[in-house]
Design an enzyme around this catalytic site. Structure first.
Site, PDB file in Angstrom:
ATOM      1  N   ASP A 138       0.816  -1.210   0.000  1.00 22.21           N
ATOM      2  CA  ASP A 138       0.000   0.000   0.000  1.00 22.21           C
ATOM      3  C   ASP A 138       0.853   1.265   0.000  1.00 22.21           C
ATOM      4  O   ASP A 138       0.422   2.302   0.488  1.00 22.21           O
ATOM      5  CB  ASP A 138      -0.934  -0.023   1.228  1.00 22.21           C
ATOM      6  CG  ASP A 138      -1.988   1.064   1.180  1.00 22.21           C
ATOM      7  OD1 ASP A 138      -2.388   1.446   0.078  1.00 22.21           O
ATOM      8  OD2 ASP A 138      -2.395   1.544   2.250  1.00 22.21           O
ATOM      9  N   CYS A 194     -22.457  -9.562  -4.133  1.00 21.75           N
ATOM     10  CA  CYS A 194     -23.153  -8.553  -3.337  1.00 21.75           C
ATOM     11  C   CYS A 194     -24.665  -8.630  -3.544  1.00 21.75           C
ATOM     12  O   CYS A 194     -25.439  -8.241  -2.662  1.00 21.75           O
ATOM     13  CB  CYS A 194     -22.657  -7.152  -3.684  1.00 21.75           C
ATOM     14  SG  CYS A 194     -20.991  -6.786  -3.087  1.00 21.75           S
ATOM     15  N   CYS A 197     -27.971  -6.493  -1.997  1.00 27.28           N
ATOM     16  CA  CYS A 197     -27.658  -5.912  -0.689  1.00 27.28           C
ATOM     17  C   CYS A 197     -27.155  -4.479  -0.848  1.00 27.28           C
ATOM     18  O   CYS A 197     -26.348  -4.175  -1.729  1.00 27.28           O
ATOM     19  CB  CYS A 197     -26.590  -6.757   0.019  1.00 27.28           C
ATOM     20  SG  CYS A 197     -26.100  -6.117   1.638  1.00 27.28           S
ATOM     21  N   CYS A 200     -24.045  -1.379   2.983  1.00 35.69           N
ATOM     22  CA  CYS A 200     -22.903  -0.462   3.074  1.00 35.69           C
ATOM     23  C   CYS A 200     -23.284   0.934   2.609  1.00 35.69           C
ATOM     24  O   CYS A 200     -22.843   1.941   3.185  1.00 35.69           O
ATOM     25  CB  CYS A 200     -21.700  -1.007   2.308  1.00 35.69           C
ATOM     26  SG  CYS A 200     -21.984  -1.334   0.559  1.00 35.69           S
ATOM     27  N   CYS A 204     -23.627   4.472   5.502  1.00 31.38           N
ATOM     28  CA  CYS A 204     -22.573   5.498   5.419  1.00 31.38           C
ATOM     29  C   CYS A 204     -23.064   6.821   6.013  1.00 31.38           C
ATOM     30  O   CYS A 204     -24.039   7.397   5.529  1.00 31.38           O
ATOM     31  CB  CYS A 204     -22.142   5.705   3.970  1.00 31.38           C
ATOM     32  SG  CYS A 204     -20.813   6.939   3.810  1.00 31.38           S
ATOM     33  N   CYS A 220     -15.815  10.772   2.625  1.00 32.12           N
ATOM     34  CA  CYS A 220     -15.585   9.553   3.408  1.00 32.12           C
ATOM     35  C   CYS A 220     -14.909   9.906   4.735  1.00 32.12           C
ATOM     36  O   CYS A 220     -13.900  10.617   4.778  1.00 32.12           O
ATOM     37  CB  CYS A 220     -14.703   8.598   2.608  1.00 32.12           C
ATOM     38  SG  CYS A 220     -14.222   7.109   3.499  1.00 32.12           S
ATOM     39  N   CYS A 247     -13.131   4.880   9.874  1.00 37.63           N
ATOM     40  CA  CYS A 247     -14.542   4.510  10.027  1.00 37.63           C
ATOM     41  C   CYS A 247     -14.709   3.076   9.530  1.00 37.63           C
ATOM     42  O   CYS A 247     -14.189   2.721   8.471  1.00 37.63           O
ATOM     43  CB  CYS A 247     -15.424   5.461   9.231  1.00 37.63           C
ATOM     44  SG  CYS A 247     -17.200   5.086   9.306  1.00 37.63           S
ATOM     45  N   CYS A 250     -19.186   0.834   6.850  1.00 37.48           N
ATOM     46  CA  CYS A 250     -19.569   0.126   5.622  1.00 37.48           C
ATOM     47  C   CYS A 250     -19.004  -1.290   5.592  1.00 37.48           C
ATOM     48  O   CYS A 250     -19.592  -2.183   4.965  1.00 37.48           O
ATOM     49  CB  CYS A 250     -19.152   0.917   4.385  1.00 37.48           C
ATOM     50  SG  CYS A 250     -17.367   1.066   4.144  1.00 37.48           S
ATOM     51  N   CYS A 254     -21.306  -5.609   6.442  1.00 38.74           N
ATOM     52  CA  CYS A 254     -21.313  -6.554   5.328  1.00 38.74           C
ATOM     53  C   CYS A 254     -21.694  -7.954   5.814  1.00 38.74           C
ATOM     54  O   CYS A 254     -21.051  -8.498   6.722  1.00 38.74           O
ATOM     55  CB  CYS A 254     -19.938  -6.601   4.667  1.00 38.74           C
ATOM     56  SG  CYS A 254     -19.853  -7.754   3.270  1.00 38.74           S
TER      57      CYS A 254
END
Length: 351
Positions: A138, A194, A197, A200, A204, A220, A247, A250, A254
């Site tokens: 990353d 997904c 659904c 998420c 938010c 965000c 945060c 979201c 799941c």
């Protein structure tokens, strides 16, 4: 030495990756479809990256691993589990406490993953009898999530994060690019699932997920509390609640997380002091105190000023008059964003 077959090399690679603690392993070619680059360009053109100017500056290299390193032939994607031992929503109803994202409760994952990625890369080159490899955690213009989806570790959910059938949303991703040609293959059942659904999107707090698979970083809370410099726009401050670093909302809702049974990697070592830290204590941190308090934590990289700014917004949202003295003490802070946040928080508490 005898060079193993490609299939034998991959079997050995997977075994070594498991030994090093990686719970998910996937392999794909070191390329990404043109639509991934096109989607990135469109997202940048809309300004959804906010103040993360490096994303626009490195867009050409992000388009595909071979744009960054022409010698790359295969991409090995690794997942390290950080399945939380605590409830991500643990501090709802605790206005005296700040909420830190569960991924940041312990050691900085960069420091945990990078030595293991290097060890795995060394094993690979030794077993293959040569070649080149580069590791990524990353910290380079590499699109790990689309690559991980192509490698069969999971799929990008409607919140744009990776979702795994076996590990839910709780995986840190690392990557190894190599000049060695390896057969592709990943985890079973990694097809996008997904369905209809929308949990998420619905949860938010700021509506940052503008549409399925479309995240506006500018709204965000993870971006605002970690990446955004200066005062956070007033329209978002109430929505922050008591979130002071990141945060989880979201991710936490799941449904696939109910299948995430692998515990967090022991090397991540969660710090109990970060589970529900008292805002009054955090507001008193100076630079030296902040560095000592968060030594070895990913929180340290945002610095004292940005962190205390976040804590002031949480104090303003707390409705606790007892925090007024700690807030007022920061009205003359040398950092303009901290002083501005203190003024706002004091006004909220007075109101």
């Amino acid at each position: 030495m005898t060079t193993p077959t490609s299939e034998g090399l991959v079997r050995g690679l997977r075994a070594e990756a498991r030994r090093l603690g990686f719970a998910a392993v996937g392999i794909t070619s070191a390329t990404l479809p043109e639509e991934v680059a096109a989607d990135l360009r469109a997202w940048l053109a809309e300004g959804m990256h906010g103040g993360m100017g490096w994303m626009a500056a490195t867009a050409g290299r992000r388009a595909s691993p071979t744009a960054m390193w022409p010698g790359a032939r295969s991409a090995i994607l690794l997942g390290l589990p950080y399945t939380p031992a605590v409830d991500p929503f643990r501090n709802e109803g605790r206005p005296d406490a700040g909420t830190i994202s569960v991924y940041a409760l312990g050691r900085d994952y960069h420091e945990v993953m990078k030595p293991r990625l290097k060890a795995l890369a060394r094993w690979l080159l030794g077993a293959a009898g040569g070649g080149e490899a580069k590791v990524f955690t990353d910290t380079a213009p590499l699109m790990e999530k689309p690559l991980a989806a192509r490698a069969g570790i999971g799929w990008q959910g409607k919140h744009t994060n990776l979702v795994s059938r076996r590990h839910g949303s709780w995986l840190f991703l690392g990557a190894i690019l190599t000049s060695i040609e390896l057969p592709a293959g990943g985890e079973p059942g990694a097809v996008a699932s997904c369905g209809s659904c929308s949990r998420c999107l619905d949860i938010c707090p700021t509506g940052a997920i503008r549409a399925p698979y479309r995240l506006d970083a500018r709204a965000c809370i993870s971006y605002l509390t970690i990446e955004h410099r200066g005062p956070i726009p007033e329209r978002f401050r109430r929505a922050l609640g008591n979130r002071i670093y990141g945060c989880d909302d979201c991710l936490a809702v799941c449904p696939w997380n109910r299948f995430a049974t692998a515990p967090a990697d022991p090397g991540l070592e969660g710090d109990p002091a970060n589970v529900a830290p008292r805002l009054a204590e955090l507001l008193a941190l100076d630079e030296a105190g902040f560095r000592a308090r968060f030594r070895g934590s990913p929180i340290r990289r945002i610095g004292r000023n940005r962190f205390v700014r976040n804590c002031l917004y949480a104090a303003g949202n707390s409705g606790m008059p007892a925090l007024r003295p700690a807030v007022a003490a920061l009205l003359a802070d040398p950092d303009p964003a901290v002083a501005d946040a203190a003024s706002w928080a004091l006004a909220q508490l007075a109101g």
